[in-house]
Write an enzyme that holds these catalytic residues in place. Structure first.
Site, short mmCIF file in Angstrom:
data_model
loop_
_atom_site.label_atom_id
_atom_site.label_comp_id
_atom_site.label_asym_id
_atom_site.label_seq_id
_atom_site.Cartn_x
_atom_site.Cartn_y
_atom_site.Cartn_z
N LYS A 1 -18.53 28.80 8.38
CA LYS A 1 -17.58 28.12 7.50
C LYS A 1 -17.96 28.41 6.05
O LYS A 1 -19.15 28.41 5.69
CB LYS A 1 -17.66 26.62 7.78
N SER B 1 -11.72 19.90 8.68
CA SER B 1 -11.62 20.98 7.73
C SER B 1 -12.15 22.32 8.25
O SER B 1 -11.85 23.36 7.66
CB SER B 1 -12.38 20.60 6.45
N SER C 1 -14.79 16.87 10.90
CA SER C 1 -14.36 18.26 10.67
C SER C 1 -14.90 19.32 11.62
O SER C 1 -14.45 20.46 11.57
CB SER C 1 -14.70 18.68 9.25
#
Ligand code: GLN
Length: 489
Positions: free
Chosen positions: A78, A153, A177
């Protein structure tokens, strides 16, 4: 079968036997990325050369007998975790060109173990969001249905594991997330205990809640990744001085002697009937494997959402003060501007609307005269939420419930309605407020072909219990084997 379609376990076996090389595997994944990216946009940056050179090194490591289970396995990170020499944007214009001079500790650990880093994955800006639509660089799409959000996210990380354009990914979970996008993309997501995995090099959103962890195709794969990233880091003062146990051995323990709590507050009106049915079936399945189900109550659950949306923005408003155009990233100023003008222009140009909203909410909650009523009160309620769990875990070994109240919603459906968007986090936030570990794993697919996840919560540092329950479920069902067909809409 193409190499990218192998399970991570199968790929490890073939690498260990020398039947495939990491270079072959990495090339296959790079091709898969090329084929799937125009559809899903899970990556913000793919570093082909670096991936191939890491793959060559991984092959050498194995040839010299110095391989670990992850040696030669391609993965994605990420874009909120610092990677030396590769941009780390946090999905934000303000860090569009930021190239960190160092690796986050967990990225360094993955490299030491010989994992191959394919690139950086898309996310909601500064990890604020539940749909991946808040990325400044365009949304990621759900591989199961290109009209659906992948969750957020860590949306890029979940979509990529689901689309087989990485064997595993590292995401972060401040309020859900890792677990929520894993659930929406039909993959496994593990949020470790706060302090279990180093946060050094993880760009801060809400420091008392943030934690990094794996997204993978199976619980066993997640255990392999956790093994490499868990452990104490002297560079992160919040990391726990505890050694990581052997997570693989936790997989085979079985659920026979375990008590699983079913919290009534997580089975309430407003949950999609298909979600409720799939989760209840999964819980009955665990009972049929020998677990004892115990009805439990977590009475302060309803306060998790308002409490989170005070604490997280408050911490964010402080953490994000560093992006002022002086030291990091974007700097916008006209020749006649004074310092204040520069701050203003840089921040209004660099941050998207959701980040600005949270900075304002957080600044308000922390301001003189309001601090006690908002931030102070939220911290007290947070303690009550934590105490609910402490009481509950005196009776049960783990808690089972849904991850999200609905399957993935459509792109665009909630983006202009922050309240609706925040409500999609309702079942994941309490785990973060209490600092607990949580696992999300596939337990069904809706009639509209969108995956549904089962959430398992455990006491602090009891990741092994999550893995035991998750693996027992997975090894007697086939939900995790279902993959999206990924056709253009
Ligand atoms: N969706 C939540 C938020 O917008 C959680 C995000 C996260 O875990 N990073 O804050």
């Amino acid at each position: 079968m193409e190499l990218h379609e192998l399970s991570m376990g199968e790929a490890i076996e073939l690498l260990e036997k020398g039947e495939i090389s990491s270079v072959d595997l990495t090339k296959s994944l790079l091709e898969r990325i090329q084929a799937t990216e125009p559809l899903i946009h899970a990556y913000l940056k793919v570093d082909r050369d670096q991936a191939l050179s890491q793959a060559e090194k991984a092959d050498e490591m194995r040839a010299k007998g110095r391989g670990t289970r992850l040696t030669g396995i391609p993965c994605g990170i990420k874009d909120v975790l610092c990677t030396e020499g590769i941009t780390t944007t946090c999905g934000s214009r303000i860090l569009e060109n930021f190239v960190p001079p160092f690796d986050a500790t967990l990225v360094g650990n993955l490299k030491k173990a010989g994992a191959v880093i394919l690139g950086k994955q898309n996310m909601d800006e500064f990890a604020m969001g539940s749909s991946c639509e808040n990325s400044a660089f365009g949304p990621t799409r759900n591989p199961w249905d290109l009209n659906a959000i992948p969750g957020g996210s860590s949306g890029g990380s979940a979509a990529s594991v689901s689309a087989c354009s990485s064997f595993f990914s590292i995401g972060t979970d401040t309020g859900g997330s890792i677990r929520q996008p894993a659930s929406h993309c039909g993959v496994v997501g593990l949020k470790p205990t706060y302090g279990r995995v180093s946060r050094f090099g993880l760009v801060a959103y809400a420091s008392s809640l943030d934690q990094a962890g794996p997204l993978a195709r199976t619980v066993a794969d997640a255990a392999d990744v956790l093994q490499v990233i868990a452990g104490h880091d002297p560079q992160d003062s919040t990391s726990a001085p505890k050694e990581a146990p052997d997570y693989q051995s936790a997989l085979l323990k079985g659920v026979k002697s375990l008590k699983l709590g079913v919290p009534k507050e997580y089975f309430v009106e407003g949950t999609d009937p298909e979600v409720e049915e799939a989760v209840k079936n999964a819980i009955s399945h665990l009972e049929s494997l020998g677990a004892e189900l115990v009805p439990v109550s977590l009475p302060h659950t309803e306060y998790a959402l308002p409490t989170y949306y005070i604490v997280a923005p408050a911490e964010a408003s402080s953490n994000l003060a560093r992006y002022d155009g002086v030291r990091y990233g974007l700097s916008v100023r006209d020749p006649e501007d004074d310092l204040k003008d520069m701050y203003k222009k840089t921040r209004t140009t660099g941050f998207g609307p959701e980040v600005l909203r949270r900075i304002m909410l957080g600044t308000y909650a922390l301001s003189a005269g309001y601090y006690d009523a908002y931030y102070g009160k939220a911290c007290q309620v947070r303690t009550l939420i934590k105490q609910d769990f402490e009481k509950c875990f005196k009776e049960v070994d783990a808690i089972v419930c849904p991850v999200a109240p609905t399957p993935a919603f459509d792109i665009g459906q909630k983006v202009d309605d922050p309240m609706q968007m925040y409500l999609s986090d309702i079942f994941t936030l309490a785990v973060n407020m209490a600092g607990l570990p949580g696992l999300s794993l596939p337990c069904g697919v809706s009639a509209g072909n969108r995956p549904i996840g089962l959430q398992i919560m455990a006491p602090h540092f009891a990741e092994e219990t999550l893995l035991t329950v998750g693996h027992a479920f997975e090894s007697t069902t086939d939900h995790h084997q279902k993959r999206p067909s990924l056709k253009a809409a």
